[in-house]
Scaffold this motif. Structure first.
Motif, PDB file in Angstrom:
ATOM      1  N   GLU A  25       0.838  -1.206   0.000  1.00 37.83           N
ATOM      2  CA  GLU A  25       0.000   0.000   0.000  1.00 37.83           C
ATOM      3  C   GLU A  25       0.871   1.253   0.000  1.00 37.83           C
ATOM      4  N   GLN A  26       1.904   1.196   0.844  1.00 33.76           N
ATOM      5  CA  GLN A  26       2.769   2.360   0.982  1.00 33.76           C
ATOM      6  C   GLN A  26       3.509   2.661  -0.330  1.00 33.76           C
ATOM      7  N   LEU A  27       3.931   1.592  -1.002  1.00 36.41           N
ATOM      8  CA  LEU A  27       4.615   1.772  -2.291  1.00 36.41           C
ATOM      9  C   LEU A  27       3.713   2.503  -3.287  1.00 36.41           C
ATOM     10  N   PHE A  28       2.472   2.073  -3.337  1.00 36.78           N
ATOM     11  CA  PHE A  28       1.520   2.671  -4.275  1.00 36.78           C
ATOM     12  C   PHE A  28       1.284   4.149  -3.932  1.00 36.78           C
ATOM     13  N   ASP A  29       1.072   4.394  -2.622  1.00 35.45           N
ATOM     14  CA  ASP A  29       0.816   5.779  -2.217  1.00 35.45           C
ATOM     15  C   ASP A  29       2.032   6.670  -2.441  1.00 35.45           C
ATOM     16  N   SER A  30       3.223   6.160  -2.138  1.00 36.64           N
ATOM     17  CA  SER A  30       4.398   7.028  -2.368  1.00 36.64           C
ATOM     18  C   SER A  30       4.598   7.279  -3.846  1.00 36.64           C
ATOM     19  N   ALA A  31       4.309   6.294  -4.673  1.00 39.21           N
ATOM     20  CA  ALA A  31       4.452   6.506  -6.118  1.00 39.21           C
ATOM     21  C   ALA A  31       3.467   7.564  -6.592  1.00 39.21           C
ATOM     22  N   ARG A  32       2.247   7.506  -6.044  1.00 41.75           N
ATOM     23  CA  ARG A  32       1.269   8.516  -6.438  1.00 41.75           C
ATOM     24  C   ARG A  32       1.643   9.890  -5.900  1.00 41.75           C
TER      25      ARG A  32
END
Ligand code: ADP
Ligand code: MG
Length: 613
Positions: A579-586
């Motif tokens: 989840e964190q990976l996705f949010d940081s990418a966004r």
């Protein structure tokens, strides 16, 4: 015995007069432009006689135009020492249709439903009659420049006919007295006449004096040869027509004969009020015909995006053509537009080559208009594309490059021009979308203005090379040691997709990433993260929201490598990391709406880190 002769006007002239007398219109002040133009023409003809060595009457008389405005008498008198008229010429010129113009004029008036094209009356060769717009009675006293001539007195109230009688001893030239209508007595006011002369007749090449004082002091520089003009004169001229105390950044002074006669003097002002946040500015280029103003701030003379220019365009082809064509769709105006726009673009291109510092100033002050042109004007897009400048990964910060120079630097086999929009240089260089380019040594144009996204999109290609957002590039960075195997990379991607479910499009392993663990990408054609942000800001993002973002993972990054192991030992924690990976990418792409969730999760993860095991 009275020597008065009564004459009737030719039928067509009378019809012109009836229209002129009975029309109500706002710009009747143009009568003065017409009478002054006639006086100037008469002086021009006299000067021609003089220079061709012919004997003339009163050779010492000054070649000037004198006006006397008398409020008490409600008269306006216009006097010139020009060529004058003999009795026969008087009858011919002011009572008959010497030219076919009146026919064309009548036709024009019949065609125009609402407001007759009275502003153009002079261009039909019937300008003299516009005097009857403001006068109940017009008197003309004239004496030809022929050495043995006598003077004549012509009088008319515009209804039916006119009278002619000898006028006794008179100076050479023509004196026209207007007895003003009750509702036109403002034309006997000094300041009004001064204003009208300055507006329409300021550049007439003979001195114009009003009640003894010279009015037109600035010359029609555009009609003079460049080599004879001093800088100081250009400066004075610009101040006069530009109403701008700041000197212009650049100027273009040129003549052309084909396909249309043009004399133009165009200035690039140092700034533009629209750019400074005020309302849409309008072009301040005036259209003249043989030095007489036809239209101030002439619409249609340039494409809209050239509205930052100031100056003068003069075309002596104007009158003839205009009388043959309808005003609205003037093919002539289009021709003029095409010729001067092309010439101005060429001028800017040359400036970019020969005087890059000046060009930079021009670009700095007005690039928004050039970009607007690149987006909206298909016809000039290619020429405009050559003028655009951007920062680039290949030139030091603060310097810019052109698309042409980019193409020259392209690597062997490279077929695309890449660009990246970011808030600033540091953000561009730090962007996960850029790291692959850096590692492959490929150049990327950096832009920091959202509008550039549209500019690039509309350009599509330049010199045959596709223009492409860096985010959309298909890059393959060489794999180093220590990454995940292809199978493991697929497994971790599947895990992340399962965790994120419908919120993400595709999750895949990427070969373009170097330092970042993940980036989001957009499967939609032409859509980039900055475009999404832009559409969001414009509340146009419904379509954009429908298409989901994809997530690309870097199989060589320790976080992704570690995640593959973690998902087997501690699936709930691994899900949080996903989840964190996705949010940081966004977040990195500027596409995270609500950072609160990300922050809470990050704190949880930090707690795990600081808590002793
Ligand atoms: P145009 O100027 O287009 O010929 P006008 O109706 O304005 O048409 O004038 C008609 C003619 O009258 C001119 O062509 C010129 O021969 C003559 N005329 C008008 N004003 C003067 C003047 N001030 N001096 C000498 N001739 C004049
Ligand atoms: Mg005239």
């Amino acid at each position: 015995m009275s020597q008065k002769e009564h004459h009737t006007f030719q039928a067509e002239i009378q019809r012109v007069l009836d229209i002129v007398i009975h029309s109500l219109y706002t710009d009747r002040e143009i009568f003065l432009r017409e009478l002054i133009s006639n006086a100037a023409d008469a002086l021009e003809k006299l000067r021609f006689l003089q220079t061709s060595g012919q004997a003339i009457l009163q050779p010492e008389a000054a070649l000037e135009i004198q006006l006397t405005a008398d409020e008490k008498e409600k008269t306006l008198i216009i006097t010139d020492a020009g060529i004058g008229m003999t009795r026969d010429e008087l009858v011919e010129n002011l009572g008959t249709i010497a030219h076919s113009g009146s026919k064309a004029f009548l036709q024009k008036v019949a065609e125009a439903k609402e407001k007759p094209a009275l502003n153009l009356i002079g261009q039909f060769g019937v300008g003299f009659y516009s005097a009857f717009m403001v006068a109940t009675k017009v008197e003309v006293i004239t004496r030809s420049a022929q050495p043995d001539s006598t003077a004549w007195h012509w009088t008319s109230d515009g209804a039916g006919g006119y009278e002619i009688e000898p006028a006794g001893e008179q100076p050479r030239g023509t004196k026209i007295t207007l007895h003003l209508k009750e509702d036109a007595k403002e034309f006997s006011e000094n300041w009004q006449i001064q204003r009208i002369i300055k507006r329409y007749s300021n550049f007439v090449p003979f001195p114009i004096k009003l009640n003894g004082a010279a009015i037109n002091t600035v010359q029609a520089l555009w009609a003079r040869s460049k080599s004879e003009i001093k800088e100081e004169e250009y400066k004075e001229f610009y101040e006069f027509i530009g109403h701008d105390p700041e000197p212009p950044l650049a100027r273009l002074h040129f003549n052309a004969d084909a396909p249309i006669a043009i004399q133009a003097l165009l200035f690039v002002p140092s700034r533009n009020l629209e750019t400074m946040g005020l309302g849409k500015s309008e072009s301040e280029v005036n259209l003249h015909c043989r030095k007489v103003l036809i239209q101030a701030k002439a619409p249609g003379l340039f494409p809209d995006w050239l509205r930052f220019l100031k100056g003068v365009v003069d075309s002596e082809d104007l009158p003839l053509n205009i009388s043959r064509e309808t005003m609205q769709d003037s093919a002539l105006l289009k021709k003029l537009n095409k010729a001067i726009t092309g010439r101005f673009l060429k001028f800017l291109a040359e400036l970019g080559e020969k005087e890059p510092e000046t060009f930079e100033k021009v670009y700095g002050a007005h690039s928004r208009f050039l970009k607007e042109g690149a987006i909206t004007d298909f016809e000039h897009r290619e020429a405009l594309a050559k003028l655009l400048r951007f920062e680039s990964s290949a030139v030091p910060a603060g310097q810019t490059t052109s698309l042409g120079d980019y193409v020259k630097r392209m690597k062997e086999g490279q077929t695309e021009i890449f660009h990246l929009t970011a808030p600033n240089r540091a953000a561009a260089e730090g962007s996960p979308y850029f790291e692959g380019f850096r590692s492959l040594g490929l150049e990327v144009l950096f832009s920091y203005e959202p509008v550039d996204e549209f500019v690039f999109e509309h350009l599509g290609a330049f010199e045959g090379k596709t223009v492409k957002p860096a985010e959309k590039a298909d890059l393959k960075v060489e794999a180093g040691d220590g990454g995940l195997s292809e199978d493991d990379a697929r497994l971790v991607a599947n895990f992340v997709k399962e965790t994120l479910g419908d919120r993400v499009g595709e999750v895949r392993s990427s070969r373009r990433l170097v330092d970042s663990p993940a980036v989001v990408s957009d499967s939609e054609e032409g859509m980039t993260s900055s475009m999404r942000r832009l559409m969001k800001a414009m509340k146009q993002d419904n379509a954009a929201q429908k298409s989901k973002l994809d997530l690309e993972l870097n199989p060589r990054h320790p976080v992704v490598v570690g995640l593959e192991k973690l998902r087997q030992s501690d699936a709930p924690l691994a899900a949080k990391v996903a989840e964190q990976l996705f949010d940081s990418a966004r977040l990195g792409a500027g596409l995270l709406d609500d950072p609160q969730v990300l922050l809470r999760r990050m704190h949880e993860l930090m707690e795990r880190v600081v808590t002793p095991k």
